[in-house]
Design a protein around this motif. Sequence first.
Motif, mmCIF file in Angstrom:
data_model
loop_
_atom_site.group_PDB
_atom_site.id
_atom_site.type_symbol
_atom_site.label_atom_id
_atom_site.label_comp_id
_atom_site.label_asym_id
_atom_site.label_seq_id
_atom_site.Cartn_x
_atom_site.Cartn_y
_atom_site.Cartn_z
ATOM 1 N N ASN A 281 143.616 -10.105 68.594
ATOM 2 C CA ASN A 281 144.526 -8.955 68.716
ATOM 3 C C ASN A 281 143.845 -7.656 68.290
ATOM 4 O OD1 ASN A 281 146.622 -10.511 69.705
ATOM 5 N ND2 ASN A 281 147.553 -10.812 67.701
ATOM 6 N N ASN A 282 143.083 -7.701 67.202
ATOM 7 C CA ASN A 282 142.359 -6.507 66.747
ATOM 8 C C ASN A 282 141.314 -6.068 67.768
ATOM 9 O OD1 ASN A 282 143.753 -6.193 64.357
ATOM 10 N ND2 ASN A 282 142.316 -7.421 63.181
ATOM 11 N N TYR A 283 140.617 -7.035 68.362
ATOM 12 C CA TYR A 283 139.598 -6.727 69.378
ATOM 13 C C TYR A 283 140.246 -6.051 70.590
ATOM 14 C CZ TYR A 283 136.168 -7.473 73.060
ATOM 15 O OH TYR A 283 135.298 -7.296 74.103
ATOM 16 N N LEU A 284 141.338 -6.628 71.079
ATOM 17 C CA LEU A 284 142.013 -6.058 72.241
ATOM 18 C C LEU A 284 142.587 -4.675 71.927
ATOM 19 C CD1 LEU A 284 143.739 -9.292 73.579
ATOM 20 C CD2 LEU A 284 141.731 -8.129 74.522
ATOM 21 N N PHE A 285 143.084 -4.486 70.688
ATOM 22 C CA PHE A 285 143.586 -3.177 70.277
ATOM 23 C C PHE A 285 142.450 -2.155 70.253
ATOM 24 C CE2 PHE A 285 144.409 -0.043 66.928
ATOM 25 C CZ PHE A 285 145.568 0.537 67.431
ATOM 26 N N ALA A 286 141.321 -2.522 69.662
ATOM 27 C CA ALA A 286 140.181 -1.596 69.580
ATOM 28 C C ALA A 286 139.699 -1.208 70.976
ATOM 29 C CB ALA A 286 139.047 -2.225 68.776
ATOM 30 N N ARG A 287 139.644 -2.172 71.885
ATOM 31 C CA ARG A 287 139.224 -1.870 73.262
ATOM 32 C C ARG A 287 140.206 -0.926 73.940
ATOM 33 N NH1 ARG A 287 136.841 -6.148 77.209
ATOM 34 N NH2 ARG A 287 137.318 -4.310 78.412
ATOM 35 N N ALA A 288 141.506 -1.164 73.731
ATOM 36 C CA ALA A 288 142.516 -0.327 74.364
ATOM 37 C C ALA A 288 142.511 1.094 73.801
ATOM 38 C CB ALA A 288 143.898 -0.951 74.189
ATOM 39 N N MET A 289 142.085 1.251 72.562
ATOM 40 C CA MET A 289 142.129 2.551 71.888
ATOM 41 C C MET A 289 140.778 3.273 71.866
ATOM 42 S SD MET A 289 145.280 2.745 71.340
ATOM 43 C CE MET A 289 145.389 4.214 70.372
ATOM 44 N N MET A 290 139.808 2.798 72.639
ATOM 45 C CA MET A 290 138.511 3.478 72.705
ATOM 46 C C MET A 290 138.704 4.900 73.222
ATOM 47 S SD MET A 290 135.676 0.673 73.975
ATOM 48 C CE MET A 290 136.331 0.537 75.594
ATOM 49 N N GLY A 291 138.147 5.854 72.492
ATOM 50 C CA GLY A 291 138.266 7.256 72.862
ATOM 51 C C GLY A 291 139.476 7.940 72.255
ATOM 52 N N ARG A 292 140.425 7.160 71.726
ATOM 53 C CA ARG A 292 141.609 7.732 71.084
ATOM 54 C C ARG A 292 141.583 7.476 69.584
ATOM 55 N NH1 ARG A 292 145.362 4.657 74.813
ATOM 56 N NH2 ARG A 292 144.218 5.074 76.697
ATOM 57 N N GLU A 293 141.500 6.195 69.223
ATOM 58 C CA GLU A 293 141.495 5.793 67.817
ATOM 59 C C GLU A 293 140.112 5.323 67.368
ATOM 60 O OE1 GLU A 293 143.298 5.533 64.204
ATOM 61 O OE2 GLU A 293 144.310 6.181 66.027
ATOM 62 N N TYR A 294 139.390 4.672 68.284
ATOM 63 C CA TYR A 294 138.053 4.125 67.992
ATOM 64 C C TYR A 294 137.049 4.665 68.997
ATOM 65 C CZ TYR A 294 140.300 0.906 64.821
ATOM 66 O OH TYR A 294 141.012 0.384 63.781
ATOM 67 N N GLY A 295 135.804 4.789 68.538
ATOM 68 C CA GLY A 295 134.735 5.213 69.426
ATOM 69 C C GLY A 295 134.261 4.052 70.290
ATOM 70 N N TRP A 296 133.300 4.346 71.175
ATOM 71 C CA TRP A 296 132.704 3.306 71.998
ATOM 72 C C TRP A 296 131.967 2.337 71.086
ATOM 73 C CZ3 TRP A 296 134.172 2.743 76.851
ATOM 74 C CH2 TRP A 296 134.741 3.845 77.484
ATOM 75 N N PRO A 297 132.034 1.058 71.375
ATOM 76 C CA PRO A 297 131.433 0.062 70.476
ATOM 77 C C PRO A 297 129.915 0.081 70.510
ATOM 78 C CG PRO A 297 132.212 -1.002 72.473
ATOM 79 C CD PRO A 297 132.670 0.435 72.541
ATOM 80 N N ARG A 298 129.332 -0.394 69.416
ATOM 81 C CA ARG A 298 127.881 -0.550 69.292
ATOM 82 C C ARG A 298 127.576 -2.004 68.960
ATOM 83 N NH1 ARG A 298 124.755 4.028 68.482
ATOM 84 N NH2 ARG A 298 125.926 5.953 68.375
ATOM 85 N N VAL A 299 126.534 -2.514 69.560
ATOM 86 C CA VAL A 299 126.031 -3.843 69.206
ATOM 87 C C VAL A 299 125.010 -3.632 68.103
ATOM 88 C CG1 VAL A 299 124.782 -5.872 70.023
ATOM 89 C CG2 VAL A 299 126.392 -4.701 71.542
ATOM 90 N N THR A 300 125.246 -4.238 66.947
ATOM 91 C CA THR A 300 124.354 -4.070 65.808
ATOM 92 C C THR A 300 123.937 -5.431 65.258
ATOM 93 O OG1 THR A 300 126.170 -4.007 64.222
ATOM 94 C CG2 THR A 300 125.456 -1.902 65.133
ATOM 95 N N PRO A 301 122.770 -5.486 64.629
ATOM 96 C CA PRO A 301 122.384 -6.740 63.967
ATOM 97 C C PRO A 301 123.296 -6.988 62.774
ATOM 98 C CG PRO A 301 120.605 -5.099 63.849
ATOM 99 C CD PRO A 301 121.765 -4.450 64.527
ATOM 100 N N CYS A 302 123.647 -8.240 62.561
ATOM 101 C CA CYS A 302 124.451 -8.598 61.395
ATOM 102 C C CYS A 302 123.626 -8.435 60.137
ATOM 103 C CB CYS A 302 124.919 -10.049 61.495
ATOM 104 S SG CYS A 302 126.193 -10.304 62.721
ATOM 105 N N PRO A 303 124.257 -8.164 59.003
ATOM 106 C CA PRO A 303 123.525 -8.080 57.743
ATOM 107 C C PRO A 303 122.739 -9.369 57.499
ATOM 108 C CG PRO A 303 125.768 -7.327 57.456
ATOM 109 C CD PRO A 303 125.677 -7.911 58.833
ATOM 110 N N GLY A 304 121.517 -9.232 57.025
ATOM 111 C CA GLY A 304 120.698 -10.397 56.730
ATOM 112 C C GLY A 304 119.824 -10.839 57.889
ATOM 113 N N THR A 305 119.932 -10.180 59.052
ATOM 114 C CA THR A 305 119.075 -10.530 60.180
ATOM 115 C C THR A 305 117.863 -9.614 60.189
ATOM 116 O OG1 THR A 305 120.250 -9.053 61.685
ATOM 117 C CG2 THR A 305 121.025 -11.337 61.557
ATOM 118 N N TYR A 306 116.924 -9.871 61.066
ATOM 119 C CA TYR A 306 115.662 -9.133 61.081
ATOM 120 C C TYR A 306 115.865 -7.617 61.148
ATOM 121 C CZ TYR A 306 111.090 -7.444 62.319
ATOM 122 O OH TYR A 306 109.918 -6.761 62.327
ATOM 123 N N GLY A 307 116.666 -7.126 62.111
ATOM 124 C CA GLY A 307 116.841 -5.684 62.266
ATOM 125 C C GLY A 307 117.504 -5.051 61.057
#
Length: 100
Positions: A48-74
């Motif tokens: 539900n949170n994922y679908l809400f964030a997608r629906a609210m891109m540009g209004r409530e949330y910015g465009w998503p970023r793919v980031t390395p998880c904490p503890g990974t190489y990057g």
Amino acid sequence: MTDETYMHNAVAFELRFQSLHQLGRTLAFPCDCHGHVDLDHCSECARNNYLFARAMMGREYGWPRVTPCPGTYGASHGDSGKGSMPSPRPPELVGSADRS
């Protein structure tokens, strides 16, 4: 995408939606290196949170970023998500409804 392939790719990445209005508020979801979130492996609340964030891109949330998880190489070599690339297009839904 098989479950094994998804889990292998999803271990090191998360899709992050940064709030446009509240500094520090972010919704993050495990994903593969292309930003695909497997909704079949999410809890109902996370889905539900994922679908809400997608629906609210540009209004409530910015465009998503793919980031390395904490503890990974990057992330462990000074990246910490600040140098991450924005997702080139809105992430795709990967779930039972998308399968033919």
